[in-house]
Design a protein around this motif. Structure first.
Motif, short mmCIF file in Angstrom:
data_model
loop_
_atom_site.label_atom_id
_atom_site.label_comp_id
_atom_site.label_asym_id
_atom_site.label_seq_id
_atom_site.Cartn_x
_atom_site.Cartn_y
_atom_site.Cartn_z
N LYS A 157 18.04 6.07 -4.78
CA LYS A 157 16.79 6.22 -5.54
C LYS A 157 15.92 7.33 -4.96
N GLN A 158 15.83 7.38 -3.64
CA GLN A 158 15.05 8.45 -3.00
C GLN A 158 15.65 9.81 -3.30
N LEU A 159 16.98 9.90 -3.32
CA LEU A 159 17.64 11.18 -3.59
C LEU A 159 17.40 11.61 -5.04
N LEU A 160 17.47 10.67 -5.97
CA LEU A 160 17.27 11.02 -7.38
C LEU A 160 15.82 11.39 -7.68
N GLU A 161 14.89 10.65 -7.11
CA GLU A 161 13.48 10.89 -7.39
C GLU A 161 12.91 12.03 -6.56
N GLY A 162 13.62 12.43 -5.50
CA GLY A 162 13.15 13.54 -4.67
C GLY A 162 11.94 13.22 -3.84
N ARG A 163 11.85 11.97 -3.41
CA ARG A 163 10.71 11.56 -2.59
C ARG A 163 11.18 11.13 -1.22
N LYS A 164 10.30 11.28 -0.25
CA LYS A 164 10.61 10.86 1.11
C LYS A 164 10.26 9.38 1.28
N ALA A 165 10.91 8.77 2.23
CA ALA A 165 10.60 7.37 2.53
C ALA A 165 9.22 7.29 3.19
N LYS A 166 8.44 6.31 2.75
CA LYS A 166 7.10 6.16 3.31
C LYS A 166 7.18 5.54 4.70
N ARG A 167 6.34 6.05 5.57
CA ARG A 167 6.29 5.49 6.92
C ARG A 167 5.61 4.13 6.91
N GLN A 168 6.14 3.25 7.73
CA GLN A 168 5.53 1.94 7.87
C GLN A 168 4.32 1.99 8.80
N VAL A 169 4.33 2.94 9.74
CA VAL A 169 3.22 3.10 10.68
C VAL A 169 2.88 4.58 10.76
N THR A 170 1.72 4.87 11.33
CA THR A 170 1.31 6.26 11.54
C THR A 170 2.07 6.84 12.74
N PRO A 171 2.03 8.17 12.92
CA PRO A 171 2.69 8.74 14.10
C PRO A 171 2.18 8.20 15.44
N MET A 172 0.95 7.69 15.45
CA MET A 172 0.41 7.09 16.67
C MET A 172 0.87 5.65 16.87
N GLY A 173 1.56 5.09 15.86
CA GLY A 173 2.06 3.72 15.98
C GLY A 173 1.12 2.67 15.42
N THR A 174 0.02 3.09 14.81
CA THR A 174 -0.93 2.13 14.24
C THR A 174 -0.63 1.90 12.76
N GLU A 175 -1.32 0.94 12.18
CA GLU A 175 -1.12 0.60 10.77
C GLU A 175 -1.70 1.68 9.87
N ARG A 176 -1.03 1.94 8.74
CA ARG A 176 -1.53 2.94 7.81
C ARG A 176 -2.82 2.45 7.15
N ARG A 177 -3.67 3.41 6.73
CA ARG A 177 -4.96 3.05 6.13
C ARG A 177 -4.76 2.30 4.82
N ARG A 178 -3.78 2.72 4.03
CA ARG A 178 -3.53 2.05 2.76
C ARG A 178 -3.08 0.61 2.99
N ASP A 179 -2.14 0.43 3.92
CA ASP A 179 -1.68 -0.93 4.24
C ASP A 179 -2.81 -1.77 4.80
N GLN A 180 -3.68 -1.14 5.58
CA GLN A 180 -4.81 -1.88 6.15
C GLN A 180 -5.76 -2.36 5.05
N ARG A 181 -6.05 -1.47 4.07
CA ARG A 181 -6.93 -1.86 2.97
C ARG A 181 -6.33 -3.00 2.15
N LEU A 182 -5.02 -2.87 1.85
CA LEU A 182 -4.36 -3.93 1.09
C LEU A 182 -4.33 -5.25 1.85
N ARG A 183 -4.06 -5.18 3.16
CA ARG A 183 -4.01 -6.40 3.97
C ARG A 183 -5.37 -7.07 4.02
N LYS A 184 -6.44 -6.29 4.21
CA LYS A 184 -7.77 -6.87 4.29
C LYS A 184 -8.19 -7.49 2.96
N ALA A 185 -7.83 -6.83 1.85
CA ALA A 185 -8.15 -7.40 0.54
C ALA A 185 -7.38 -8.70 0.31
N ARG A 186 -6.11 -8.74 0.74
CA ARG A 186 -5.31 -9.96 0.59
C ARG A 186 -5.89 -11.09 1.44
#
Length: 197
Positions: A157-186
Protein backbone atom coordinates in the motif's frame (compact mmCIF):
# COMPACT_ATOMS: atom_id res chain seq x y z
CA UNK A 1 78.82 85.64 0.71
CA UNK A 2 75.99 86.69 2.97
CA UNK A 3 73.40 85.96 0.28
CA UNK A 4 75.03 82.57 -0.30
CA UNK A 5 74.95 81.74 3.39
CA UNK A 6 71.28 82.77 3.56
CA UNK A 7 70.41 80.48 0.62
CA UNK A 8 72.29 77.66 2.28
CA UNK A 9 70.37 78.27 5.53
CA UNK A 10 67.05 78.36 3.61
CA UNK A 11 67.87 75.18 1.74
CA UNK A 12 68.70 73.30 4.92
CA UNK A 13 65.20 73.17 6.50
CA UNK A 14 63.54 72.67 3.12
CA UNK A 15 65.81 69.79 2.35
CA UNK A 16 65.14 68.27 5.75
CA UNK A 17 61.36 68.65 5.21
CA UNK A 18 61.62 66.98 1.80
CA UNK A 19 63.64 64.17 3.31
CA UNK A 20 61.03 63.69 6.03
CA UNK A 21 58.29 63.54 3.38
CA UNK A 22 60.29 60.98 1.46
CA UNK A 23 60.73 58.92 4.61
CA UNK A 24 56.99 59.04 5.25
CA UNK A 25 56.28 57.94 1.68
CA UNK A 26 58.66 55.04 2.10
CA UNK A 27 56.91 53.92 5.33
CA UNK A 28 53.51 54.05 3.60
CA UNK A 29 54.80 51.95 0.73
CA UNK A 30 56.29 49.45 3.18
CA UNK A 31 52.94 49.22 5.04
CA UNK A 32 51.14 48.58 1.73
CA UNK A 33 53.58 45.83 0.92
CA UNK A 34 52.98 44.32 4.35
CA UNK A 35 49.20 44.40 3.78
CA UNK A 36 49.50 42.73 0.39
CA UNK A 37 51.65 39.88 1.68
CA UNK A 38 49.44 37.19 3.30
CA UNK A 39 50.41 35.30 6.36
CA UNK A 40 50.71 31.54 6.18
CA UNK A 41 47.99 31.05 8.78
CA UNK A 42 45.55 33.18 6.71
CA UNK A 43 46.30 31.18 3.57
CA UNK A 44 45.94 27.92 5.47
CA UNK A 45 42.60 29.03 6.94
CA UNK A 46 41.26 30.01 3.51
CA UNK A 47 42.36 26.67 2.06
CA UNK A 48 40.58 24.78 4.85
CA UNK A 49 37.36 26.77 4.32
CA UNK A 50 37.49 26.22 0.56
CA UNK A 51 38.04 22.49 1.11
CA UNK A 52 35.02 22.30 3.44
CA UNK A 53 32.85 24.10 0.89
CA UNK A 54 33.96 21.73 -1.88
CA UNK A 55 33.29 18.68 0.31
CA UNK A 56 29.82 19.99 1.13
CA UNK A 57 29.03 20.51 -2.55
CA UNK A 58 30.19 16.99 -3.38
CA UNK A 59 28.06 15.53 -0.57
CA UNK A 60 24.99 17.41 -1.83
CA UNK A 61 25.61 16.14 -5.35
CA UNK A 62 25.98 12.54 -4.14
CA UNK A 63 22.81 12.78 -2.05
CA UNK A 64 20.86 14.15 -5.03
CA UNK A 65 22.08 11.28 -7.21
CA UNK A 66 21.19 8.76 -4.49
CA UNK A 67 17.67 10.21 -4.13
CA UNK A 68 17.21 10.11 -7.90
CA UNK A 69 18.29 6.45 -8.08
CA UNK A 70 15.96 5.49 -5.22
CA UNK A 71 13.06 7.28 -6.92
CA UNK A 72 13.70 5.47 -10.20
CA UNK A 73 13.92 2.10 -8.43
CA UNK A 74 10.69 2.82 -6.52
CA UNK A 75 8.90 3.73 -9.75
CA UNK A 76 10.06 0.49 -11.38
CA UNK A 77 8.84 -1.57 -8.43
CA UNK A 78 5.53 0.31 -8.44
CA UNK A 79 4.98 -0.33 -12.15
CA UNK A 80 5.72 -4.05 -11.68
CA UNK A 81 3.31 -4.26 -8.74
CA UNK A 82 0.55 -2.44 -10.66
CA UNK A 83 0.97 -4.83 -13.61
CA UNK A 84 0.74 -7.87 -11.29
CA UNK A 85 -2.33 -6.49 -9.52
CA UNK A 86 -4.05 -5.74 -12.84
CA UNK A 87 -3.43 -9.31 -14.01
CA UNK A 88 -4.75 -10.63 -10.70
CA UNK A 89 -7.87 -8.44 -10.90
CA UNK A 90 -8.59 -9.71 -14.44
CA UNK A 91 -8.21 -13.30 -13.25
CA UNK A 92 -10.50 -12.75 -10.26
CA UNK A 93 -13.31 -10.80 -11.92
CA UNK A 94 -12.87 -11.66 -15.59
CA UNK A 95 -13.50 -8.08 -16.65
CA UNK A 96 -13.78 -4.52 -15.41
CA UNK A 97 -15.20 -4.11 -11.89
CA UNK A 98 -18.85 -3.07 -11.58
CA UNK A 99 -19.92 0.20 -9.99
CA UNK A 100 -19.84 0.10 -6.21
CA UNK A 101 -23.22 0.11 -4.47
CA UNK A 102 -25.20 -0.99 -7.57
CA UNK A 103 -26.60 -4.45 -8.38
CA UNK A 104 -28.71 -5.60 -11.33
CA UNK A 105 -31.87 -7.67 -10.95
CA UNK A 106 -33.47 -10.12 -13.46
CA UNK A 107 -35.04 -7.33 -15.57
CA UNK A 108 -31.70 -5.59 -15.95
CA UNK A 109 -32.59 -2.53 -13.87
CA UNK A 110 -30.06 -1.30 -11.37
CA UNK A 111 -31.20 -1.62 -7.77
CA UNK A 112 -30.10 1.44 -5.84
CA UNK A 113 -29.01 1.05 -2.23
CA UNK A 114 -29.29 3.71 0.46
CA UNK A 115 -26.41 6.14 0.59
CA UNK A 116 -25.90 5.92 4.36
CA UNK A 117 -23.73 3.23 5.94
CA UNK A 118 -25.64 0.67 7.98
CA UNK A 119 -24.88 0.21 11.64
CA UNK A 120 -23.39 2.50 14.24
CA UNK A 121 -20.84 5.02 13.08
CA UNK A 122 -17.82 5.86 15.18
CA UNK A 123 -15.70 8.99 15.24
CA UNK A 124 -14.80 10.07 11.72
CA UNK A 125 -11.09 10.83 11.77
CA UNK A 126 -10.28 13.58 9.30
CA UNK A 127 -7.09 14.97 10.83
CA UNK A 128 -4.36 15.20 8.20
CA UNK A 129 -6.38 13.34 5.55
CA UNK A 130 -5.89 14.35 1.94
CA UNK A 131 -8.63 12.76 -0.17
CA UNK A 132 -7.00 13.81 -3.47
CA UNK A 133 -4.17 11.29 -3.06
CA UNK A 134 -4.12 7.88 -4.73
CA UNK A 135 -5.73 5.19 -2.59
CA UNK A 136 -4.91 1.49 -2.86
CA UNK A 137 -7.62 -1.19 -3.00
CA UNK A 138 -7.24 -3.09 0.27
CA UNK A 139 -9.46 -6.00 -0.79
CA UNK A 140 -7.35 -6.60 -3.88
CA UNK A 141 -4.17 -6.39 -1.83
CA UNK A 142 -5.52 -9.00 0.61
CA UNK A 143 -6.32 -11.35 -2.28
CA UNK A 144 -2.84 -10.72 -3.70
CA UNK A 145 -1.31 -11.66 -0.37
CA UNK A 146 -3.34 -14.86 -0.24
CA UNK A 147 -2.19 -15.75 -3.76
CA UNK A 148 1.43 -15.00 -2.88
CA UNK A 149 1.83 -12.02 -5.24
CA UNK A 150 2.88 -9.73 -2.39
CA UNK A 151 4.33 -10.41 1.05
CA UNK A 152 2.93 -7.53 3.09
CA UNK A 153 -0.25 -5.51 2.49
CA UNK A 154 1.05 -2.49 4.39
CA UNK A 155 4.29 -2.22 2.39
CA UNK A 156 2.46 -2.74 -0.91
CA UNK A 157 0.00 0.00 0.00
CA UNK A 158 2.83 2.40 0.83
CA UNK A 159 4.51 1.60 -2.49
CA UNK A 160 1.32 2.16 -4.49
CA UNK A 161 0.31 5.35 -2.73
CA UNK A 162 3.86 6.74 -2.70
CA UNK A 163 3.81 7.67 0.95
CA UNK A 164 6.33 7.08 3.69
CA UNK A 165 5.53 5.22 6.85
CA UNK A 166 4.61 7.55 9.70
CA UNK A 167 6.91 7.60 12.67
CA UNK A 168 5.50 6.39 15.93
CA UNK A 169 7.81 8.72 17.89
CA UNK A 170 9.78 11.89 17.17
CA UNK A 171 13.53 11.73 16.44
CA UNK A 172 14.10 12.65 20.10
CA UNK A 173 12.08 9.59 21.18
CA UNK A 174 9.08 11.51 22.52
CA UNK A 175 5.43 11.19 21.54
CA UNK A 176 4.27 12.98 18.39
CA UNK A 177 2.16 16.11 18.84
CA UNK A 178 -0.73 14.67 16.83
CA UNK A 179 -0.75 11.46 18.87
CA UNK A 180 -0.53 13.51 22.05
CA UNK A 181 -3.57 15.61 21.08
CA UNK A 182 -5.58 12.51 20.16
CA UNK A 183 -4.57 10.72 23.37
CA UNK A 184 -5.51 13.70 25.56
CA UNK A 185 -8.87 14.07 23.83
CA UNK A 186 -9.55 10.34 24.29
CA UNK A 187 -8.60 10.49 27.97
CA UNK A 188 -10.84 13.53 28.41
CA UNK A 189 -13.77 11.68 26.83
CA UNK A 190 -13.12 8.64 29.03
CA UNK A 191 -13.05 10.79 32.19
CA UNK A 192 -16.27 12.49 31.11
CA UNK A 193 -17.97 9.14 30.45
CA UNK A 194 -16.79 7.72 33.80
CA UNK A 195 -18.32 10.70 35.63
CA UNK A 196 -21.69 10.31 33.95
CA UNK A 197 -21.97 6.57 34.71
Amino acid sequence: SRSGSRLACDRGPRRRALERRGARGGAAARSKRRQMAKKKRTTRKENVINKLIEDEKQMEKKSEERIKQRKELREERREELVAKLKALAEQEEGGPPAASGAAKDSTGDVEMKPAGRPGKQGVIKKIGKNKSKVRANKALLRVAKERGVIHDVKLAKQLLEGRKAKRQVTPMGTERRRDQRLRKAREKRERKMSKTY
